[in-house]
Scaffold this motif. Structure first.
Motif, mmCIF file in Angstrom:
data_model
loop_
_atom_site.group_PDB
_atom_site.id
_atom_site.type_symbol
_atom_site.label_atom_id
_atom_site.label_comp_id
_atom_site.label_asym_id
_atom_site.label_seq_id
_atom_site.Cartn_x
_atom_site.Cartn_y
_atom_site.Cartn_z
ATOM 1 N N MET A 1 0.975 -1.311 -0.219
ATOM 2 C CA MET A 1 -0.066 -0.119 0.044
ATOM 3 C C MET A 1 0.721 1.335 0.153
ATOM 4 O O MET A 1 0.722 2.048 -0.922
ATOM 5 N N ALA A 2 2.161 1.222 0.769
ATOM 6 C CA ALA A 2 2.925 2.388 0.942
ATOM 7 C C ALA A 2 3.645 2.588 -0.628
ATOM 8 O O ALA A 2 3.665 3.768 -0.950
ATOM 9 N N LEU A 3 3.945 1.496 -1.251
ATOM 10 C CA LEU A 3 4.596 1.734 -2.655
ATOM 11 C C LEU A 3 3.600 2.167 -3.588
ATOM 12 O O LEU A 3 4.153 3.228 -4.385
ATOM 13 N N ILE A 4 2.425 1.687 -3.449
ATOM 14 C CA ILE A 4 1.339 2.177 -4.567
ATOM 15 C C ILE A 4 0.962 3.818 -4.301
ATOM 16 O O ILE A 4 0.791 4.244 -5.184
ATOM 17 N N SER A 5 0.745 4.103 -3.360
ATOM 18 C CA SER A 5 0.716 5.451 -2.756
ATOM 19 C C SER A 5 1.928 6.495 -3.051
ATOM 20 O O SER A 5 1.508 7.482 -3.841
ATOM 21 N N ALA A 6 2.989 5.792 -2.984
ATOM 22 C CA ALA A 6 3.955 6.739 -2.698
ATOM 23 C C ALA A 6 4.604 6.937 -4.333
ATOM 24 O O ALA A 6 4.838 8.336 -4.837
ATOM 25 N N PHE A 7 4.628 5.865 -5.097
ATOM 26 C CA PHE A 7 5.206 6.080 -6.273
ATOM 27 C C PHE A 7 4.662 7.061 -7.416
ATOM 28 O O PHE A 7 5.028 7.883 -7.919
ATOM 29 N N PRO A 8 3.319 6.883 -7.290
ATOM 30 C CA PRO A 8 2.603 7.798 -8.217
ATOM 31 C C PRO A 8 2.456 9.187 -7.862
ATOM 32 O O PRO A 8 2.378 10.208 -8.654
ATOM 33 N N TYR A 9 2.335 9.410 -6.430
ATOM 34 C CA TYR A 9 2.235 10.600 -6.095
ATOM 35 C C TYR A 9 3.273 11.666 -5.789
ATOM 36 O O TYR A 9 3.445 12.677 -5.905
ATOM 37 N N LEU A 10 4.239 10.775 -5.189
ATOM 38 C CA LEU A 10 5.617 11.414 -4.731
ATOM 39 C C LEU A 10 6.896 11.230 -5.802
ATOM 40 O O LEU A 10 7.703 12.249 -5.696
ATOM 41 N N TYR A 25 -1.929 11.378 2.430
ATOM 42 C CA TYR A 25 -2.175 10.029 2.464
ATOM 43 C C TYR A 25 -0.738 9.091 2.179
ATOM 44 O O TYR A 25 -0.640 8.221 2.927
ATOM 45 N N ALA A 26 -0.137 9.555 1.361
ATOM 46 C CA ALA A 26 1.016 9.021 0.986
ATOM 47 C C ALA A 26 2.217 8.897 1.958
ATOM 48 O O ALA A 26 2.757 7.963 2.335
ATOM 49 N N TYR A 27 2.360 10.205 2.295
ATOM 50 C CA TYR A 27 3.182 10.436 3.538
ATOM 51 C C TYR A 27 2.797 9.373 4.651
ATOM 52 O O TYR A 27 4.024 8.930 5.420
ATOM 53 N N VAL A 28 1.692 9.554 5.166
ATOM 54 C CA VAL A 28 1.384 8.674 6.378
ATOM 55 C C VAL A 28 1.611 7.156 6.220
ATOM 56 O O VAL A 28 2.022 6.493 7.134
ATOM 57 N N LEU A 29 1.348 6.591 4.857
ATOM 58 C CA LEU A 29 1.355 5.163 4.792
ATOM 59 C C LEU A 29 2.854 5.117 4.611
ATOM 60 O O LEU A 29 3.312 3.705 5.151
ATOM 61 N N VAL A 30 3.619 5.735 4.070
ATOM 62 C CA VAL A 30 5.144 5.675 3.927
ATOM 63 C C VAL A 30 5.720 5.601 5.428
ATOM 64 O O VAL A 30 6.581 4.749 5.876
ATOM 65 N N SER A 31 5.182 6.622 6.251
ATOM 66 C CA SER A 31 5.653 6.825 7.747
ATOM 67 C C SER A 31 5.374 5.470 8.400
ATOM 68 O O SER A 31 6.204 4.899 9.314
ATOM 69 N N ILE A 32 4.115 5.013 8.374
ATOM 70 C CA ILE A 32 3.693 3.788 9.047
ATOM 71 C C ILE A 32 4.470 2.578 8.558
ATOM 72 O O ILE A 32 5.104 1.825 9.496
ATOM 73 N N CYS A 33 4.675 2.297 7.336
ATOM 74 C CA CYS A 33 5.658 1.390 6.886
ATOM 75 C C CYS A 33 7.063 1.326 7.321
ATOM 76 O O CYS A 33 7.621 0.281 7.903
ATOM 77 N N LEU A 34 7.623 2.487 7.361
ATOM 78 C CA LEU A 34 8.813 2.823 8.120
ATOM 79 C C LEU A 34 8.810 2.650 9.519
ATOM 80 O O LEU A 34 9.960 2.077 10.210
ATOM 81 N N LEU A 35 7.940 2.925 10.417
ATOM 82 C CA LEU A 35 7.669 2.540 11.752
ATOM 83 C C LEU A 35 8.040 0.958 12.037
ATOM 84 O O LEU A 35 8.663 0.748 12.791
ATOM 85 N N PHE A 36 7.283 0.155 11.185
ATOM 86 C CA PHE A 36 7.414 -1.287 11.318
ATOM 87 C C PHE A 36 8.908 -1.921 10.988
ATOM 88 O O PHE A 36 9.279 -2.971 11.681
ATOM 89 N N PHE A 37 9.392 -1.028 10.209
ATOM 90 C CA PHE A 37 10.666 -1.638 9.924
ATOM 91 C C PHE A 37 11.939 -1.213 10.898
ATOM 92 O O PHE A 37 12.780 -2.048 10.986
#
Length: 233
Positions: A1-10, A25-37
């Motif tokens: 979800m983070a990749l799908i959101s980030a690539f088109p918009y950012l 939306y994209a920033y938030v999804l990327v942020s959540i993804c990085l937190l888990f890593f």
């Protein structure tokens, strides 16, 4: 979800094709993804609160900077134009400025024709602008003030006293903005981020209850009856 959101918009520079709240939306999804890593399970919620706080703060900081760089915002021209051409503001404009709704609908029709015509000589006078001179300035400077206070209070570390009032400023912004400008996409992500950053360990605060109610209530505007009622109100 983070990749799908980030690539088109950012990455693919689609600024002209998607609303700006989609970037949030994209920033938030990327942020959540990085937190888990990068963080342990017991740290994620605390770090997520910090991320939500700073995303809100930086979003409003850049918004205020953009407004200072736009002469049409500082002189009130932005709201004179927007309030007389954007149907989302027609209820407010007709009620507060005493402009006939029929004249506002005529403005919208003219704008639509202007955007879809090849006639370079087409021009028209905006109805009702003369009624919004003072109101436009008041709204402009209130927006700059409240967004500036949100930016400062959310970007400051929690040890500063002003940071403790960040939810007061954000709630004031939501209450004074979204009943007039029904920008559904940004409002719902703002309510979600507001809720996340306002919670405490094993505790729901009064501010978080407000954000939660806003988040739950926002989808109701998709109901046709609610939209019609809001227009007439």
């Amino acid at each position: 979800m983070a990749l799908i959101s980030a690539f088109p918009y950012l990455i693919f520079d689609l600024d002209g094709y998607v609303p700006n709240h989609k970037h949030i939306y994209a920033y938030v999804l990327v942020s959540i993804c990085l937190l888990f890593f990068f963080f342990k399970e017991d740290e994620i919620l605390s770090k997520l609160r910090d991320q939500a706080k700073y995303i809100i703060g930086l979003c409003f900081l850049f918004a205020v900077i953009g407004k200072f760089l736009a002469p049409e915002f500082l002189n009130g021209g932005f709201f004179e134009f927007t309030n007389t051409t954007d149907p989302r503001f027609f209820g407010f404009t007709s009620y507060v400025a005493g402009v006939n709704p029929t004249l506002l609908l005529e403005n919208a029709a003219n704008i639509d024709h202007l955007l879809n015509t090849n006639n370079t000589t087409f021009s028209f006078k905006l109805n009702g602008v003369e009624n919004l001179k003072t109101i436009g300035l008041i709204i402009s400077y209130w927006t700059i003030f409240i967004e500036g206070m949100i930016a400062i209070s959310f970007c400051l570390p929690s040890k500063f006293s002003l940071s403790k009032y960040r939810n007061v400023f954000l709630i004031a912004f939501i209450i004074t903005t979204y009943p007039i400008a029904t920008v559904y996409g940004f409002a719902i992500i703002l309510a979600a981020l507001g809720y996340i950053q306002s919670t405490k360990e094993n505790q729901i605060t009064k501010a978080s209850i407000f954000y939660m109610l806003v988040f739950i209530a926002l989808p109701l505007i998709a109901i046709p009856f609610v939209r019609i009622l809001g227009y007439f109100v």
